[in-house]
Design a protein around this motif. Structure first.
Motif, PDB file in Angstrom:
ATOM      1  N   ASP A 387      10.807  -3.187 -10.280  1.00  0.00           N
ATOM      2  CA  ASP A 387       9.423  -4.567 -10.373  1.00  0.00           C
ATOM      3  C   ASP A 387       8.115  -4.799  -9.350  1.00  0.00           C
ATOM      4  OD1 ASP A 387      10.975  -4.241 -12.797  1.00  0.00           O
ATOM      5  OD2 ASP A 387      11.969  -6.219 -12.549  1.00  0.00           O
ATOM      6  N   GLU A 388       9.675  -4.193  -7.788  1.00  0.00           N
ATOM      7  CA  GLU A 388       8.417  -4.620  -6.901  1.00  0.00           C
ATOM      8  C   GLU A 388       7.786  -3.512  -6.286  1.00  0.00           C
ATOM      9  OE1 GLU A 388       7.320  -7.369  -6.165  1.00  0.00           O
ATOM     10  OE2 GLU A 388       8.589  -9.109  -7.395  1.00  0.00           O
ATOM     11  N   ASN A 389       7.807  -2.410  -6.916  1.00  0.00           N
ATOM     12  CA  ASN A 389       7.932  -1.017  -6.367  1.00  0.00           C
ATOM     13  C   ASN A 389       8.083  -0.896  -4.778  1.00  0.00           C
ATOM     14  OD1 ASN A 389       7.111   1.178  -8.271  1.00  0.00           O
ATOM     15  ND2 ASN A 389       5.553  -0.160  -9.160  1.00  0.00           N
ATOM     16  N   VAL A 390       8.551  -0.985  -3.788  1.00  0.00           N
ATOM     17  CA  VAL A 390       8.904  -1.216  -2.354  1.00  0.00           C
ATOM     18  C   VAL A 390       8.872   0.038  -1.883  1.00  0.00           C
ATOM     19  CG1 VAL A 390       9.484  -3.308  -2.282  1.00  0.00           C
ATOM     20  CG2 VAL A 390      11.184  -1.784  -2.374  1.00  0.00           C
ATOM     21  N   ASP A 391       8.147   0.204  -0.585  1.00  0.00           N
ATOM     22  CA  ASP A 391       8.695   1.755  -0.116  1.00  0.00           C
ATOM     23  C   ASP A 391       9.949   2.055  -0.031  1.00  0.00           C
ATOM     24  OD1 ASP A 391       5.718   2.342  -1.056  1.00  0.00           O
ATOM     25  OD2 ASP A 391       5.155   0.418   0.289  1.00  0.00           O
ATOM     26  N   ILE A 392      10.233   1.242   0.805  1.00  0.00           N
ATOM     27  CA  ILE A 392      11.872   1.145   1.747  1.00  0.00           C
ATOM     28  C   ILE A 392      12.609  -0.190   1.372  1.00  0.00           C
ATOM     29  CG2 ILE A 392      10.700   0.566   3.887  1.00  0.00           C
ATOM     30  CD1 ILE A 392      12.916   2.912   5.097  1.00  0.00           C
ATOM     31  N   LEU A 393      13.984  -0.376   1.155  1.00  0.00           N
ATOM     32  CA  LEU A 393      14.394  -1.267   0.726  1.00  0.00           C
ATOM     33  C   LEU A 393      15.514  -1.449   1.956  1.00  0.00           C
ATOM     34  CD1 LEU A 393      15.820  -2.982  -1.289  1.00  0.00           C
ATOM     35  CD2 LEU A 393      16.378  -1.407  -3.185  1.00  0.00           C
ATOM     36  N   PHE A 394      16.295  -2.445   2.044  1.00  0.00           N
ATOM     37  CA  PHE A 394      16.780  -2.930   3.239  1.00  0.00           C
ATOM     38  C   PHE A 394      18.683  -3.670   2.965  1.00  0.00           C
ATOM     39  CE2 PHE A 394      13.379  -2.393   6.575  1.00  0.00           C
ATOM     40  CZ  PHE A 394      13.435  -1.200   7.279  1.00  0.00           C
ATOM     41  N   VAL A 395      19.499  -2.815   2.960  1.00  0.00           N
ATOM     42  CA  VAL A 395      20.060  -4.252   2.004  1.00  0.00           C
ATOM     43  C   VAL A 395      21.551  -4.241   3.220  1.00  0.00           C
ATOM     44  CG1 VAL A 395      21.991  -3.693   0.238  1.00  0.00           C
ATOM     45  CG2 VAL A 395      20.265  -2.912   0.194  1.00  0.00           C
ATOM     46  N   GLU A 396      21.710  -5.295   3.706  1.00  0.00           N
ATOM     47  CA  GLU A 396      22.905  -5.932   4.178  1.00  0.00           C
ATOM     48  C   GLU A 396      23.865  -5.553   3.197  1.00  0.00           C
ATOM     49  OE1 GLU A 396      22.991 -10.634   4.407  1.00  0.00           O
ATOM     50  OE2 GLU A 396      25.045 -10.466   5.823  1.00  0.00           O
ATOM     51  N   GLY A 397      24.941  -4.315   4.170  1.00  0.00           N
ATOM     52  CA  GLY A 397      26.783  -4.257   3.715  1.00  0.00           C
ATOM     53  C   GLY A 397      27.129  -5.546   3.857  1.00  0.00           C
ATOM     54  N   VAL A 398      28.475  -5.711   2.591  1.00  0.00           N
ATOM     55  CA  VAL A 398      29.540  -6.418   3.550  1.00  0.00           C
ATOM     56  C   VAL A 398      31.256  -5.909   3.352  1.00  0.00           C
ATOM     57  CG1 VAL A 398      28.253  -7.949   1.081  1.00  0.00           C
ATOM     58  CG2 VAL A 398      30.019  -6.555   0.613  1.00  0.00           C
ATOM     59  N   GLY A 399      31.819  -6.482   3.944  1.00  0.00           N
ATOM     60  CA  GLY A 399      33.187  -6.845   3.643  1.00  0.00           C
ATOM     61  C   GLY A 399      34.065  -5.759   3.400  1.00  0.00           C
ATOM     62  N   GLU A 400      35.286  -5.525   3.670  1.00  0.00           N
ATOM     63  CA  GLU A 400      35.422  -4.432   2.042  1.00  0.00           C
ATOM     64  C   GLU A 400      36.395  -5.353   1.352  1.00  0.00           C
ATOM     65  OE1 GLU A 400      35.636  -0.157   2.752  1.00  0.00           O
ATOM     66  OE2 GLU A 400      33.530   0.062   2.769  1.00  0.00           O
ATOM     67  N   GLU A 401      36.596  -6.354   1.909  1.00  0.00           N
ATOM     68  CA  GLU A 401      38.135  -6.791   1.140  1.00  0.00           C
ATOM     69  C   GLU A 401      37.654  -7.481  -0.682  1.00  0.00           C
ATOM     70  OE1 GLU A 401      36.684  -7.613   3.750  1.00  0.00           O
ATOM     71  OE2 GLU A 401      35.841  -9.590   3.577  1.00  0.00           O
ATOM     72  N   ASN A 402      38.367  -7.422  -1.301  1.00  0.00           N
ATOM     73  CA  ASN A 402      37.634  -7.585  -2.743  1.00  0.00           C
ATOM     74  C   ASN A 402      36.450  -7.900  -3.345  1.00  0.00           C
ATOM     75  OD1 ASN A 402      40.692 -10.298  -2.167  1.00  0.00           O
ATOM     76  ND2 ASN A 402      39.207 -11.757  -1.297  1.00  0.00           N
ATOM     77  N   GLU A 403      35.581  -8.448  -3.682  1.00  0.00           N
ATOM     78  CA  GLU A 403      34.800  -7.734  -4.397  1.00  0.00           C
ATOM     79  C   GLU A 403      34.434  -6.680  -3.241  1.00  0.00           C
ATOM     80  OE1 GLU A 403      34.712 -10.327  -4.271  1.00  0.00           O
ATOM     81  OE2 GLU A 403      35.342 -11.572  -6.820  1.00  0.00           O
ATOM     82  N   GLY A 404      33.901  -6.936  -2.153  1.00  0.00           N
ATOM     83  CA  GLY A 404      33.373  -5.413  -1.307  1.00  0.00           C
ATOM     84  C   GLY A 404      34.046  -4.558  -1.602  1.00  0.00           C
ATOM     85  N   LEU A 405      34.903  -3.869  -1.660  1.00  0.00           N
ATOM     86  CA  LEU A 405      35.466  -2.669  -1.415  1.00  0.00           C
ATOM     87  C   LEU A 405      34.514  -1.849  -2.870  1.00  0.00           C
ATOM     88  CD1 LEU A 405      37.342  -0.335  -0.375  1.00  0.00           C
ATOM     89  CD2 LEU A 405      38.954  -0.905  -2.793  1.00  0.00           C
ATOM     90  N   ALA A 406      34.488  -2.739  -4.004  1.00  0.00           N
ATOM     91  CA  ALA A 406      33.419  -2.319  -5.376  1.00  0.00           C
ATOM     92  C   ALA A 406      31.850  -2.398  -4.465  1.00  0.00           C
ATOM     93  CB  ALA A 406      33.487  -3.040  -6.247  1.00  0.00           C
TER      94      ALA A 406
END
Ligand code: TXA
Ligand code: MG
Length: 422
Positions: A387-406
């Motif tokens: 929708d926004e058609n961004v040219d690059i996307l930066f995403v913050e990761g999360v820790g891998e416990e509970n929902e974090g692994l998926a």
């Protein structure tokens, strides 16, 4: 008939999940639901008729993501699924059932399995897991029985098949009322993020399928957890082939797996925190969950045991800023940047870093707890990309416990190696 020559005017029909009521225990006995809203019932039957009388596919909501359904027993329906999605044909599909009764009767050709015998075609290792987590986002592997009606295309000729009993009333009603097990991968074009809204399916599959059933947003937001209890390395330790809607912690607890559950090595990390690919479940080897734009994953926590590392957001701030600016400096064509934040980056003044440039920033928050991040993940990846058609996307990761692994499994694939560790 061949789907490559057929173009559909893809219809979207609404079904209200709250109007569908299943009797208690019907996921075991196979009793049918009642539907209180006539419009929803009519639309459900339109989908069932397509699935029963043609070889075309229908998209439908599940609690995890929207699925693309075809009869799991019919070769041509399955061929059409692979074509519509552009999916490699050696990647087997999950068969969706509405009850244990249906699994026994229709897939195992075993009509004498009522009462206490309902469990007799399922290895004991799964019993507690199923008692606690079905219906729900759990997929298990079973051996394909000798006299099975399952299409060999559903299983991609594997000796095992993946099966799940979904919790979404619309998914269950579709399967129960039509009395056909449905093969259903996620209803996206292969390699794209999975769809959690009917409009995502419409975006990817317009003209390729006749009908999408629309029940609003999928709650869980990532696909089911795939558990293999058949090829265990150690006694009683099943393998987690794909992390998903039920966390590893929950699977171990609810399955009564006292010695834990082995996470398939495709998910293991090397010293740099990068995933090492090893193909066990065929789907794992393919490109997945990829937005069109370059996606860069920030991993703001340590994979090493270095406890002296200061991973507070204030300490990381200059490093994050430098890493982002470096990405932009190396690609002067970038005009619009998408940013997805969650636990830590929400507090950073990211927009200010770019105030002196012509770059436009679109920032969205995935949420502040695992469930929200999981549920918003695909929707916001698609929003910024499509929708926004961004040219690059930066995403913050999360820790891998509970929902974090998926979540991190999906994000690592979306980033395809563009990963910045701290
Ligand atoms: O939540 C979900 O599971 C969604 C919704 C629509 O129910 N479906 C879904 O299907 O995610 P799909 O096709 O996108 O993913 C199926 C996964 C793939 O990774 C595939 O390789 C694996 O299950 N799989 C299927 N059959 C298998 C088998 N016999 N052995 C090992 N892995 C298998
Ligand atoms: Mg998929």
């Amino acid at each position: 008939m061949s789907s490559s020559t057929v173009s559909f005017q893809t219809k979207i029909l609404k079904v209200n999940p709250e109007s569908i009521i299943f009797p208690p225990n019907s996921h075991i006995t196979g009793e049918l639901p009642t539907i209180t809203d006539p419009e929803s019932e009519k639309n459900l039957w339109e989908a069932i008729n397509i699935l029963k009388t043609t070889e075309y596919n229908v998209a439908f909501p599940t609690e995890t993501v929207y699925g693309l359904a075809g009869s799991a027993l019919n070769d041509n329906s399955i061929l059409n699924i692979y074509k519509a999605k552009n999916r490699p044909s050696d990647n087997p599909l999950i068969t969706h059932i509405s009850s244990l009764n249906q699994l026994n009767r229709v897939i195992f050709n075993d009509s004498n399995s009522a009462g206490d015998n309902e469990w007799r075609n399922i290895p004991e290792i799964y019993h507690e897991l199923i008692r606690n987590l079905w219906p729900g986002p759990l997929t298990i592997l079973l051996k394909v029985p000798k006299n099975s009606n399952l299409s060999k295309l559903t299983t991609a000729n594997q000796p095992t098949f993946a099966v799940r009993l979904p919790n979404h009333p619309v998914a269950r009603a579709l399967i129960a009322l039509g009395d056909i097990p449905l093969a259903a991968p996620s209803a996206n074009t292969s390699t794209k993020p999975s769809p959690t809204l009917a409009q995502h399916v419409y975006h990817d599959l317009l003209g390729k399928i006749p009908l999408i059933l629309d029940s609003g947003a999928c709650d869980v937001g990532v696909e089911s957890t795939v558990v293999d209890g058949l090829s265990m390395h150690n006694e009683d330790i099943p393998l987690l082939l794909r992390p998903g809607g039920f966390s590893l912690e929950n699977i171990c607890k609810m399955g009564g797996f006292k010695n834990g559950c082995k996470v398939e090595s495709v998910l293991k990390k090397n010293d740099k925190g990068e995933e090492i690919e090893k193909v066990r479940t065929p789907g794992m080897k393919y490109k997945h969950y990829s937005p069109n734009c370059k996606t860069v994953l920030f991993v703001p926590f340590s994979h090493t045991k270095d406890e002296d590392k200061d991973l507070s957001v204030s300490n990381l701030e200059p490093k994050i800023k430098n890493a982002m600016l470096q990405q932009l400096n190396s690609a002067p064509e970038i005009k619009k940047v998408g940013i997805l934040t969650s636990f830590k980056f929400d507090k950073l003044p990211i927009k200010n870093w770019f105030a002196d440039s012509n770059i436009k920033i679109v920032q969205e928050s995935l949420g502040h707890d695992g469930k929200s991040v999981q549920s918003n993940l695909f929707r916001l990846l698609r929003k910024l990309d499509e929708d926004e058609n961004v040219d690059i996307l930066f995403v913050e990761g999360v820790g891998e416990e509970n929902e974090g692994l998926a979540i991190m499994n999906r994000l690592n694939k979306a980033a395809a190696g563009n990963i910045i560790n701290f």
